[in-house]
Scaffold this active site. Sequence first.
Site, PDB file in Angstrom:
ATOM      1  N   ASP A 181       7.965  41.310  11.338  1.00 39.06           N
ATOM      2  CA  ASP A 181       7.138  41.102   9.979  1.00 39.06           C
ATOM      3  C   ASP A 181       6.479  39.676   9.707  1.00 39.06           C
ATOM      4  OD1 ASP A 181       8.757  43.392   9.975  1.00 39.06           O
ATOM      5  OD2 ASP A 181       9.821  42.953   7.917  1.00 39.06           O
ATOM      6  N   GLU A 418      22.007  40.504  11.940  1.00 36.58           N
ATOM      7  CA  GLU A 418      20.576  40.776  12.235  1.00 36.58           C
ATOM      8  C   GLU A 418      19.722  39.959  13.168  1.00 36.58           C
ATOM      9  OE1 GLU A 418      18.411  40.953   8.514  1.00 36.58           O
ATOM     10  OE2 GLU A 418      16.650  41.916   9.387  1.00 36.58           O
TER      11      GLU A 418
HETATM   12  C1  GLC Z   1      13.018  44.055   9.194  1.00 34.61           C
HETATM   13  C2  GLC Z   1      12.512  43.879  10.598  1.00 34.61           C
HETATM   14  C3  GLC Z   1      12.075  45.324  11.178  1.00 34.61           C
HETATM   15  C4  GLC Z   1      13.186  46.338  10.888  1.00 34.61           C
HETATM   16  C5  GLC Z   1      13.775  46.252   9.528  1.00 34.61           C
HETATM   17  C6  GLC Z   1      15.043  47.330   9.509  1.00 34.61           C
HETATM   18  O1  GLC Z   1      11.936  44.401   8.246  1.00 34.61           O
HETATM   19  O2  GLC Z   1      11.379  43.020  10.581  1.00 34.61           O
HETATM   20  O3  GLC Z   1      11.867  45.037  12.402  1.00 34.61           O
HETATM   21  O4  GLC Z   1      12.921  47.535  11.537  1.00 34.61           O
HETATM   22  O5  GLC Z   1      14.142  45.249   9.161  1.00 34.61           O
HETATM   23  O6  GLC Z   1      15.902  47.019  10.281  1.00 34.61           O
END
Ligand code: GLC
Length: 445
Positions: A181, A418
Amino acid sequence: MSATGFTPTQLAARAAYLLRGNDLGTMTSAAPRLYPHMWSWDAAFVSVGLAPLSVERAVVELDTLLSAQWGNGMIPHIVFANGVDGYFPGPARWAVRDLAADAPSGLHTSGITQPPVHAIAVQRILDHARRRGRTTRGVAGEFLDRRWPDLVRWHRWLAHARDQQEHGRITLYHGWESGMDNSPRWDAAYANVIPGDVPPYVREDQMVITDASQRPSNVEYDRYMWLVEEMKMSKYDDIALNSTMSFAVEDVFVSAVFSVACDVLATIGEEHSKPHADVRDLRSWADRFRAGVIATTNERSGAARDFDVRSGRWITTETLAMFAPLLSGGLPRDTERNLLRLFDGPRFCGHPDFKFALPPSTSPVARDFRSREYWRGPVWPVITWLFSWAFGRRGWTERSLMLREEALRQASDGSFAEYYEPFTGEPLGSMQQSWTAASVLDWLG
Ligand code: GLC
């Protein structure tokens, strides 16, 4: 927990338990609180982790995702869980059912896409099924027969709608489409996005992750939301977006992933006697995008670059994107060796102060590096998994195992975060992230 963390057996059990906890029935939420819905590339990685536990459940995951596929072939980046709030932007903000001719009528989705890693999951499911009994093999085979046309349609949409000039590179209209992102890769392109009238909104992510240094800033978020408004004005139309969006970049990393995914799907097609014409198309896209990636590389270092379509400029920020050709191949041997040296060296995995020799999202020596902030520095286990998988596929077994070993050391804290701070190993962002658990399960499987 001992000083060195959980044992592999404990870790695998906890990862499986985590996925069960995040299971909403026919979809697995990307994370329990921060991301309470299904994300496209998360779902693929989650299926990779589910496959060793239950091929049947892994198939359900991909089936749910594919039933949200748009009429034009796009797999949307979010499939919203019914009756679950707590995420912004939600269905009302995307408004795809009102505006987009191609949006599905049964499920609520977002209006953008995400990296095409799904063929990898299909391959994993078939691999696991092969080792099981007849019934399970039947479930996987029936899934492939049923979904083959959808998978090809998905790839065809990417090759056509997202590479209209046939550069061999996927164009993205929102940084979220890259899956990375707020990567500094997109800073220059975002700087040219001038938000117009953005309807008011409240960020729900900041209520879950209260430490602002771990999430994108409000200035960034305004631009993200403005791009959604731009898409709505174009009614999410593939042709219109190409000229109207103020953000348009050719993403070299997604392009490399697509090239590999086309090859993987083509091989599956050959092994399961799918139509020759499909297999031929898939191979030709694999070649076109492999070449498209190589065309961006530096002659000496082999590092790849994204391209900002709106400003006509190459993007040279030092991030993971530089290593795209390691996924899809095609570099001359010497150049590839240089790129691997860069990957191993102090600008990336081999930084002397790193806790683990793992690829950071952004190089620690880059000006834009921030060790705690999302895609601007931290190590993302799922990306490590992708590299480890791709290296294994390229025959670099030792490299693949080294990444696995380091990643498992990082994961032994049992948080399934994450992302992680590269110097301290501190777990950051959401805990109990599904794709982190899935990566660990695959490694330990
Ligand atoms: C965030 C990350 C994306 C992922 C999402 C859900 O937006 O940047 O890559 O798919 O979270 O985990």
